[in-house]
Design a protein around this motif. Structure first.
Motif, PDB file in Angstrom:
ATOM      1  N   ILE A 267      -4.074  -6.573  11.582  1.00  0.00           N
ATOM      2  CA  ILE A 267      -4.415  -6.569  10.157  1.00  0.00           C
ATOM      3  C   ILE A 267      -3.530  -7.553   9.404  1.00  0.00           C
ATOM      4  O   ILE A 267      -4.001  -8.398   8.637  1.00  0.00           O
ATOM      5  CB  ILE A 267      -4.274  -5.155   9.556  1.00  0.00           C
ATOM      6  CG1 ILE A 267      -5.372  -4.226  10.118  1.00  0.00           C
ATOM      7  CG2 ILE A 267      -4.334  -5.197   8.033  1.00  0.00           C
ATOM      8  CD1 ILE A 267      -5.188  -2.764   9.768  1.00  0.00           C
ATOM      9  N   ARG A 268      -2.239  -7.447   9.646  1.00  0.00           N
ATOM     10  CA  ARG A 268      -1.295  -8.314   8.921  1.00  0.00           C
ATOM     11  C   ARG A 268      -1.540  -9.784   9.245  1.00  0.00           C
ATOM     12  O   ARG A 268      -1.432 -10.667   8.383  1.00  0.00           O
ATOM     13  CB  ARG A 268       0.150  -7.935   9.274  1.00  0.00           C
ATOM     14  CG  ARG A 268       0.543  -6.583   8.698  1.00  0.00           C
ATOM     15  CD  ARG A 268       2.005  -6.263   8.907  1.00  0.00           C
ATOM     16  NE  ARG A 268       2.316  -4.948   8.381  1.00  0.00           N
ATOM     17  CZ  ARG A 268       2.502  -4.684   7.086  1.00  0.00           C
ATOM     18  NH1 ARG A 268       2.433  -5.665   6.195  1.00  0.00           N
ATOM     19  NH2 ARG A 268       2.755  -3.455   6.678  1.00  0.00           N
ATOM     20  N   ARG A 269      -1.879 -10.028  10.500  1.00  0.00           N
ATOM     21  CA  ARG A 269      -2.086 -11.416  10.888  1.00  0.00           C
ATOM     22  C   ARG A 269      -3.426 -11.961  10.360  1.00  0.00           C
ATOM     23  O   ARG A 269      -3.511 -13.109   9.941  1.00  0.00           O
ATOM     24  CB  ARG A 269      -2.083 -11.515  12.421  1.00  0.00           C
ATOM     25  CG  ARG A 269      -2.132 -12.940  12.919  1.00  0.00           C
ATOM     26  CD  ARG A 269      -2.231 -13.017  14.418  1.00  0.00           C
ATOM     27  NE  ARG A 269      -1.008 -12.531  15.076  1.00  0.00           N
ATOM     28  CZ  ARG A 269      -0.763 -12.727  16.371  1.00  0.00           C
ATOM     29  NH1 ARG A 269      -1.618 -13.407  17.123  1.00  0.00           N
ATOM     30  NH2 ARG A 269       0.330 -12.242  16.912  1.00  0.00           N
ATOM     31  N   CYS A 270      -4.431 -11.155  10.378  1.00  0.00           N
ATOM     32  CA  CYS A 270      -5.779 -11.654  10.069  1.00  0.00           C
ATOM     33  C   CYS A 270      -6.175 -11.473   8.605  1.00  0.00           C
ATOM     34  O   CYS A 270      -7.127 -12.099   8.141  1.00  0.00           O
ATOM     35  CB  CYS A 270      -6.811 -10.974  10.960  1.00  0.00           C
ATOM     36  SG  CYS A 270      -6.523 -11.270  12.722  1.00  0.00           S
ATOM     37  N   ALA A 271      -5.481 -10.577   7.914  1.00  0.00           N
ATOM     38  CA  ALA A 271      -5.820 -10.367   6.498  1.00  0.00           C
ATOM     39  C   ALA A 271      -4.555 -10.298   5.662  1.00  0.00           C
ATOM     40  O   ALA A 271      -4.288  -9.320   4.971  1.00  0.00           O
ATOM     41  CB  ALA A 271      -6.626  -9.077   6.338  1.00  0.00           C
ATOM     42  N   PRO A 272      -3.758 -11.357   5.748  1.00  0.00           N
ATOM     43  CA  PRO A 272      -2.451 -11.319   5.086  1.00  0.00           C
ATOM     44  C   PRO A 272      -2.561 -11.095   3.575  1.00  0.00           C
ATOM     45  O   PRO A 272      -1.676 -10.498   2.970  1.00  0.00           O
ATOM     46  CB  PRO A 272      -1.864 -12.698   5.397  1.00  0.00           C
ATOM     47  CG  PRO A 272      -3.016 -13.559   5.755  1.00  0.00           C
ATOM     48  CD  PRO A 272      -4.028 -12.667   6.383  1.00  0.00           C
ATOM     49  N   ASP A 273      -3.661 -11.534   3.030  1.00  0.00           N
ATOM     50  CA  ASP A 273      -3.822 -11.411   1.578  1.00  0.00           C
ATOM     51  C   ASP A 273      -4.208 -10.001   1.137  1.00  0.00           C
ATOM     52  O   ASP A 273      -4.310  -9.724  -0.046  1.00  0.00           O
ATOM     53  CB  ASP A 273      -4.913 -12.381   1.109  1.00  0.00           C
ATOM     54  CG  ASP A 273      -6.179 -12.214   1.918  1.00  0.00           C
ATOM     55  OD1 ASP A 273      -6.084 -11.932   3.140  1.00  0.00           O
ATOM     56  OD2 ASP A 273      -7.274 -12.336   1.339  1.00  0.00           O
ATOM     57  N   ARG A 274      -4.470  -9.131   2.091  1.00  0.00           N
ATOM     58  CA  ARG A 274      -4.937  -7.797   1.688  1.00  0.00           C
ATOM     59  C   ARG A 274      -3.989  -6.675   2.107  1.00  0.00           C
ATOM     60  O   ARG A 274      -4.345  -5.516   2.058  1.00  0.00           O
ATOM     61  CB  ARG A 274      -6.293  -7.528   2.305  1.00  0.00           C
ATOM     62  CG  ARG A 274      -7.396  -8.349   1.657  1.00  0.00           C
ATOM     63  CD  ARG A 274      -8.714  -7.683   1.862  1.00  0.00           C
ATOM     64  NE  ARG A 274      -9.641  -8.591   2.489  1.00  0.00           N
ATOM     65  CZ  ARG A 274     -10.537  -8.253   3.372  1.00  0.00           C
ATOM     66  NH1 ARG A 274     -10.617  -6.986   3.769  1.00  0.00           N
ATOM     67  NH2 ARG A 274     -11.341  -9.137   3.897  1.00  0.00           N
ATOM     68  N   VAL A 275      -2.807  -7.048   2.546  1.00  0.00           N
ATOM     69  CA  VAL A 275      -1.908  -6.000   3.036  1.00  0.00           C
ATOM     70  C   VAL A 275      -0.926  -5.570   1.944  1.00  0.00           C
ATOM     71  O   VAL A 275      -0.727  -6.299   0.961  1.00  0.00           O
ATOM     72  CB  VAL A 275      -1.116  -6.464   4.273  1.00  0.00           C
ATOM     73  CG1 VAL A 275      -2.100  -6.824   5.383  1.00  0.00           C
ATOM     74  CG2 VAL A 275      -0.236  -7.640   3.943  1.00  0.00           C
TER      75      VAL A 275
END
Lengths: 463, 463, 463, 463
Positions: free
Chosen positions: A455-463
């Motif tokens: 999640i952190r790697r693929c959606a950094p803008d949403r964490v």
């Protein structure tokens, strides 16, 4: 290492030239090779472990290279590795009896087992049973359901994509919305819907004009309803507890058979031998495969109520397949039956599943802008990847996370590791988790950590 | 011994209660158990050997418990026993390449291989290829042909019995008489028929009124012709050499594909890798299974010409099966391909087949009032049991001989022995012989002696 | 009188012996004879008039024995009573042109007319057009819809009773709930449903798993939607004004054709030449029949948009029927077209229909415990007979009223009279009124009086 | 004259714009208009008579504008021109009784009549009867047979062209070669074939492998055989006398119904009321239409044996059609039945047919390089136009003769005249002659003279 990479490149070249791309390998580009499997892990050419949360779509639930089951295979290999299916061998008989006895106790009905290979062919056999018993051909099935890819199985599998290029399907099922409450097909709220979906289904039998029922003759145009109690490819969707009892009542009143497809959910994936047991319903026919042999052999089968399958109505020669009760497959499957008689997989899968679900719920709370829904029954778990609103399916992110998991460079407490996920669901935005039953709490924690990394790697803008 | 008999009785009791009788086990009453298999022999509970002349309908052509192939299975079992088919492994790629290369050289056409499990499912895949490529659904197939027992395979398998209780088959093939010269469908004599059967088939395209062809559009209503070059279940019927070249020309002129079902005859049963090679014809699609893994795994597959199966026309997701390219099956099959690359099975099967046929012809000369026809191609041999006139099918005698062979009390030079035969043919009066490729001349002699004993025992009045 | 009764008894005897009872005559026991027809009335053997409120299910909308149309028939009979349909005659050409011109102006699209006989055969022709244009076979149709009784028409007509005994219908439509707001299929209230039924239909195209749509290919499994804008046999059900515009948008976006079945509602029954005009929607194909010849000839036909029916795509020989453009039928139909060009039937049917509906609404207010719903569009009117709650269908009372009307002993201001009604609707509790267009306000008043007499006689406890 | 030509040009312009070309009008370019019909003649806009040898494909056998039949139409038009088919009228009952009585005496079996409109719809009704009675769907039909153009009728009509663009026909018949001895499908000689075609058909029931028969169950996959005793569109092909008795025996032994399509040949076209009477066979179902009303109304119908159609098995509501027993059609048909009761049409058609055939045989002898075959049964006659070898079909010449006949400039003893022919046959090289029953010997002579003129004009090099 360079050598192994070179070998793989050469293999890819060969694959591009001589292999059909018609299966699902090329959903990933380039395709992924694995070289070894053990327990909960697959290993690539460099020996990197990949924690596997899909276990061959639940076919290898008892763990890769399960010693005891592998030994059963070798035992039979050394004794009776081959035998034409028109002759009998011990394991075949005992396997049928083991399943028959269990089902008699579970469903309160005598019945018999018929073997075949591949889930689709067991589905085909069930269709023969249904047609033979009812004299009818049309069946109901669920939107989001999956029953295989032979032509007849594709006719009762909702996805139009599976039929589009293959001509006219004269036996196409009528597809009924599944009680997928997170995305209710009727836009209702679970809390106060009053089982609107069931009411809608029952309405179909109000008058002859609804197209399904002739009140004068008391007869339905439809012979059976094919169900996955928990949808597999559809995204491990778990129905409300009251749905199936209600459905069965409606079907019984119209003399419509219920065929329970347990190919993916059977053998404790959903916390019970058969997932339908969660709902207190006795199906008329059960179809099973996959984990029956822990993936060591494509053995599959059906169980049907005595009146549907007794020699009187389903006599010798009714169906057949060269490998239908092959000695290797039945030997492994019999060992699986011994295994499940000895260990309380109901407790194991229920307890581990509950723990896993709790961790996933916590993950969802941490990432509400990524995870729209988590749910689970036994060790069948789902994580639905959504947009920031927590509802809009985010297929692109799902695909990125899936691919990143296969990169093999996640951090497992200092060690490089991959994560093998499976993507399903109506919107292809759902991770359908089917971990091995031997997974430990530590490995569950690890799995959740790796998911978080993705999640952190693929959606950094949403964490 | 008493113990073993008691165990078997108990198994029979279980079988009567919990097993479907819908397959072919109960063609024999009581069914027959076997406990061990090795080389050319099956062994019953008492250790009595049964010389096997059917080798699991040609699935175990390389001998029961073939050491090398068994080892290949164990090797994979210890390394990568399971893997979801959406990922790649070495053996799968190399196996496809091995078959693709051979076919390219044999048929002068590039192509690709697609795997599945069970012959019927490979047939289903071929139907998808055909429908996708032609936009049409209807196909020709032969009277006496057998292509499997899924619903779609039953639709193209001639026997009405396989369809009778299963509703309407919207895709039922049009069945064409096979060139079964011993019982010519047109009552012609092979010597001077001028290939009347081919002429009759070609006539179907004369005018639109014949129902198959629209001369205005230059289009046939039929997409493909499914053929077994040598009929399997139909009775190992061998066509005249010129038949298939003529048929292929007719089909090519009408843009009708030829699908070559090699499930039973492939892998050298009929003296060549593919039986169609005997006739110098290049099919558009080849379907194979059975001996591909020597019976150790239900792996099956198709090969299709590049234009029919390239990723452009048959893209990812076109079909799928959980076990389609399972690691155990592909590992064994790859070893089979190595084996056939190393040993000249063409010579082996041709030479042994010729010897066997000679002995059978002598047997026929000795018993003209019992044997109506013997024939063979490679190690696919047929013995047609007839009445005293040498032509009327004698099914009752065939059944008696079959059952007597399973009695296990024939005399093999002083040792008790059984004989495992397979019965096929339009009139169920044909022994279809498929011995293991490792059979020796001595064993062939023994087989013929045992056949003679069966004749003397079962038809004493005709010897 | 005795003589005439004796003759009828003898006819009934003959009928019992030599006539098939498979049509709808024996819904009434004993069946009813009529001897003469004129204007709004049928006459029985004793000369008793029956005010007809069904006019042959709207086939004789212009009045029984309409002088002008009868004369057109006689004119052609004396000139060109017969001609093979492969030759042309003037009336056929002018008739097609008249319809084609009207539709071009109404729908803003050029198109062509194809004739046949019987509504079902016109439906069959439309199916050919649809299949030819789309390469697909499956269609949507409405629950409660009726398109005829040939096998293909029965496949798209919802009532299962019409299919039950006739084997497997490989082309069975998928039936969609009609917006029948008095009995909303979704139990919504018209006032605030937000066109939920349309939303539900559109949802079917959300994902491939809904079974109808492949988003990847942008293609639907379904070729067309067959609609009756106002349901006929279904009970003259009138949809909300916004339904069809919304439906057409959904269909257009998925390249699904709309076929408009105007067989019963066409020719001003519902206040417009085509009932679809009420909704501002341009269909792709229009099917018509019945009133086209005022019942003097079974002539029927379709109009299709040029791109669907131009000689390029629907060339000579595409379909055919001996009587397809018979000279008698086309001559009468051409006279009908002249009639409707001369008189403003839109105004006539709208005005009279409004008056009739007002009277029916008053009747409903007087008998709320008998009449559950009245509605109307043009001169297509409905009266739904219900239980005291005003909603539960009361089929038994409906049947009694129907039969009593045929008794011929109602009181028309001192004169004996009968009332001919037609029963329809999902629950067979709806009088579907289709009076002749020449009906006067006095006759409408009389009709309502006679209905009131039927209610008082058949439901004395509820008045 | 100029005016009439101008009017026709304008009509052609309209026709090009607004008429579907999908029927058979545009086989001729430009299409041909007619303005008047009487007796044996059609008249064009200039009053030129055309001797008609096709009489609307045998629909107007009793002559164009037959006074008595036209009067019957007008009589009903003035009395009861319209009536919903759910009510009875005298003529309908008497018509059914007249046919039922005749068939009882002819076939020795009670039965009933069911009406519909258009031959195809009667065929559809017969399919319902067959499916209902047998529970099966598949039927046999003849190569060269024609049963109509609805989808279901096209499925049992051999010509693939009629199906090609209309999707998959799940109920496609199995088509059997017709005994067309001039072009024997098996290349046999009539003199010594020993009814080889019948033997070939019977062979299909030898074993289950032939695909049609399950010997174990004693059941055929096929429910009925649809036959035209004399093929219509197929080219007025007359079978050998023994064919149908043999066929009926085979069918009876396999419990397969025979449906006799008399739509074109019924009503004395072939010398008997039903053409099947020529062969001494009692069919199970008879389908009729066309000449039933002398072309004045599309009324059609079926007669079926009591056990197939009694109210018990074919109850009210089994089928229906708005115009199914329309008053105009039944009135005319009843008058036809009176006519045929009064005049000995068997003798008339047999005698005139024999005379016509003799003249045609003489014509053939004069033009052996143009006419390959002539034959006739009653007033159904055939002239096959061939190449100089007397056998190769010459379609081009046939077309030229057909078109020249419509030119209207042949010489009828000094008067300009046209000749209306119909072209049929497998190779579209056969004139199928169906003259009016009132044709005189002088007119037959004239017809032959005109044919000779056409030959001389269109094939000057071969006379």
């Amino acid at each position: 290492m360079t050598d192994s990479r070179g070998r793989e490149a050469e293999l890819l070249r060969l694959e591009r030239q001589y292999s059909s791309w018609g299966d699902t390998v090329h959903y990933l580009d380039p395709p992924k090779f694995f070289e070894r499997a053990e327990g909960n892990y697959l290993y690539d050419r460099e020996g990197t472990p990949y924690l596997d949360l899909q276990m061959w779509y639940s076919a290898a639930s008892f763990g890769y290279a399960n010693r005891r089951l592998n030994d059963a295979l070798v035992g039979q290999l050394n004794r009776l590795p081959q035998l034409a299916s028109q002759y009998l061998h011990r394991e075949r008989v005992e396997l049928a009896a083991a399943i028959g006895r269990l089902n008699a106790s579970k469903f309160g009905a005598e019945g018999r087992v018929h073997f075949n290979v591949g889930g689709s062919q067991a589905i085909e056999d069930s269709l023969k049973i249904v047609r033979n018993a009812t004299g009818k051909t049309l069946v109901f099935a669920f939107m989001g359901g999956y029953h295989g890819r032979t032509l007849a199985a594709s006719a009762i599998t909702s996805s139009y994509r599976y039929r589009r290029r293959y001509g006219h399907f004269a036996d196409r099922a009528h597809f009924v919305p599944f009680p997928y409450c997170f995305r209710c097909p009727y836009d209702k709220k679970k809390e106060d819907c009053g089982m609107y979906c069931l009411q809608q289904f029952e309405k179909n039998f109000d008058t002859e004009y609804n197209s399904f029922w002739d009140p004068k003759a008391g007869e339905s145009e439809f012979a059976a309803f094919y169900v996955e109690p928990v949808q597999g490819t559809g995204g491990y969707v778990i129905p409300p507890r009251d749905y199936f009892p209600g459905l069965k009542r409606i079907l019984d009143e119209r003399h419509i058979l219920m065929v329970d497809d347990e190919i993916q959910m059977g053998f404790f994936r959903a916390g019970k031998l058969w997932s339908i047991e969660n709902f207190g319903v006795s199906p008329d026919i059960v179809v099973f495969g996959k984990a029956l042999t822990n993936g060591l052999n494509p053995l599959s089968g059906i169980w049907a109520r005595e009146d549907l399958i007794s020699p009187d109505v389903f006599p010798p020669g009714s169906t057949h397949s060269t490998f239908s009760s092959n000695t290797l497959g039945t030997a492994v499957a019999l060992e699986v039956m011994h295994l499940v008689a000895e260990r309380d997989y109901e407790a194991i899968t229920t307890q581990k599943g509950a723990y896993f679900l709790t961790q996933l719920q916590a993950l969802q709370r941490r990432f509400p802008r990524v995870i729209g829904d988590v749910d689970g029954l036994g060790l069948a778990l789902r994580v639905e990847i959504c947009g920031p609103d927590g509802h809009t399916p985010d297929r692109a992110l799902t695909d990125r996370m899936f691919a990143a998991g296969l990169g093999g460079d996640l951090d497992a407490h200092g060690r490089s590791m991959g994560l093998v996920l499976d993507v399903g669901g109506y919107h292809k935005n759902t991770f359908t988790l089917a971990p091995a039953f031997d997974i430990t709490h530590e490995e569950i924690d690890l799995a959740v950590e790796l998911l978080e990394q993705l999640i952190r790697r693929c959606a950094p803008d949403r964490v």
